[in-house]
Write an enzyme that holds these catalytic residues in place. Structure first.
Site, PDB file in Angstrom:
ATOM      1  N   ASP A 188    -107.087  45.566  41.685  1.00  0.00           N
ATOM      2  CA  ASP A 188    -106.471  46.749  42.276  1.00  0.00           C
ATOM      3  C   ASP A 188    -107.606  47.672  42.711  1.00  0.00           C
ATOM      4  O   ASP A 188    -108.781  47.289  42.693  1.00  0.00           O
ATOM      5  CB  ASP A 188    -105.502  47.418  41.292  1.00  0.00           C
ATOM      6  CG  ASP A 188    -106.190  48.067  40.099  1.00  0.00           C
ATOM      7  OD1 ASP A 188    -107.436  47.968  39.946  1.00  0.00           O
ATOM      8  OD2 ASP A 188    -105.484  48.703  39.297  1.00  0.00           O
TER       9      ASP A 188
ATOM     10  N   CYS B  62    -108.560  45.288  36.862  1.00  0.00           N
ATOM     11  CA  CYS B  62    -107.923  46.581  37.095  1.00  0.00           C
ATOM     12  C   CYS B  62    -108.713  47.580  36.250  1.00  0.00           C
ATOM     13  O   CYS B  62    -109.789  47.251  35.754  1.00  0.00           O
ATOM     14  CB  CYS B  62    -106.430  46.569  36.768  1.00  0.00           C
ATOM     15  SG  CYS B  62    -105.980  46.367  35.036  1.00  0.00           S
TER      16      CYS B  62
ATOM     17  N   HIS C  23    -107.343  23.388  18.421  1.00  0.00           N
ATOM     18  CA  HIS C  23    -107.296  24.218  19.632  1.00  0.00           C
ATOM     19  C   HIS C  23    -106.413  23.584  20.706  1.00  0.00           C
ATOM     20  O   HIS C  23    -105.616  24.281  21.341  1.00  0.00           O
ATOM     21  CB  HIS C  23    -108.703  24.497  20.159  1.00  0.00           C
ATOM     22  CG  HIS C  23    -109.553  25.216  19.167  1.00  0.00           C
ATOM     23  ND1 HIS C  23    -109.199  26.440  18.633  1.00  0.00           N
ATOM     24  CD2 HIS C  23    -110.727  24.873  18.580  1.00  0.00           C
ATOM     25  CE1 HIS C  23    -110.124  26.824  17.778  1.00  0.00           C
ATOM     26  NE2 HIS C  23    -111.061  25.892  17.721  1.00  0.00           N
TER      27      HIS C  23
ATOM     28  N   THR D 145    -108.252  48.854  33.166  1.00  0.00           N
ATOM     29  CA  THR D 145    -108.452  48.425  31.782  1.00  0.00           C
ATOM     30  C   THR D 145    -108.460  46.910  31.614  1.00  0.00           C
ATOM     31  O   THR D 145    -108.927  46.402  30.602  1.00  0.00           O
ATOM     32  CB  THR D 145    -107.334  48.964  30.869  1.00  0.00           C
ATOM     33  OG1 THR D 145    -106.083  48.415  31.306  1.00  0.00           O
ATOM     34  CG2 THR D 145    -107.298  50.479  30.875  1.00  0.00           C
TER      35      THR D 145
ATOM     36  N   HIS E 284    -111.832  28.041  22.764  1.00  0.00           N
ATOM     37  CA  HIS E 284    -110.702  27.868  21.850  1.00  0.00           C
ATOM     38  C   HIS E 284    -109.336  27.937  22.522  1.00  0.00           C
ATOM     39  O   HIS E 284    -108.372  27.359  22.023  1.00  0.00           O
ATOM     40  CB  HIS E 284    -110.741  28.923  20.749  1.00  0.00           C
ATOM     41  CG  HIS E 284    -111.865  28.726  19.788  1.00  0.00           C
ATOM     42  ND1 HIS E 284    -112.095  29.591  18.748  1.00  0.00           N
ATOM     43  CD2 HIS E 284    -112.832  27.770  19.704  1.00  0.00           C
ATOM     44  CE1 HIS E 284    -113.158  29.190  18.064  1.00  0.00           C
ATOM     45  NE2 HIS E 284    -113.624  28.095  18.631  1.00  0.00           N
TER      46      HIS E 284
END
Length: 160
Positions: free
Chosen positions: A15, A72, A141, A74, A105
């Site tokens: 963004d 973005c 995993h 965060t 993992h």
């Protein structure tokens, strides 16, 4: 699948908050020899992050590219959006260790970064760790990643 397959093409989008860092990472990817499928945005003008995260996730989910990068402010919004797509395992990473372990993992195929949270050097290091780390596969995993995919395909109707 090795995330570096698919002809070395990596889908990238952000963004407005992630635009400048996205531009830097796109150049870094090209320097590393990757082709970049830049899905926007192309300016600092305010846009809605779900549209751009969706485009990367859909491109990864379709198999057109092996992996993607979404940004973005965060990294939270783009990671939530990307993870709505079956077959996409987006990992929000803040340092090299989380980027490395997301691949090793969790077989993450989309790297999510917060442009207001980490600096350029950390973002570049996360990107390289993400691309250079192979999925450990086999054992616990692989079993856990398969569980995630099964849960998504059956609508989370699982029992212990």
């Amino acid at each position: 699948m090795n995330i570096r397959e698919k002809d070395g093409v990596i889908a990238v989008a952000s963004d407005h908050a992630g635009y400048l860092l996205k531009s830097i990472l796109c150049e870094d990817l090209k320097t590393l020899g990757y082709q970049v499928l830049d899905l926007g945005t192309d300016s600092l003008d305010s846009v809605d992050y779900p549209l751009f995260a969706h485009d990367v996730a859909a491109t990864v989910a379709s198999g057109r590219v092996g992996c993607g990068v979404v940004l973005c402010g965060t990294g939270i919004g783009v990671s939530i959006t990307a993870n709505r797509h079956p077959g996409v395992r987006a990992a929000l990473c803040h340092n090299v260790e989380t980027a490395r372990l997301s691949r090793k993992h969790n077989d993450a195929n989309v790297l999510a970064l917060g442009a207001r949270i980490i600096d350029e050097k950390t973002a570049k290091s996360c990107l390289r760790a993400f691309l250079d780390t192979e999925f450990e596969g086999e054992g616990r995993h692989e079993r856990r990643v398969a569980m995630i995919d099964t849960m998504v395909s059956v609508g989370n109707n699982t029992t212990r």
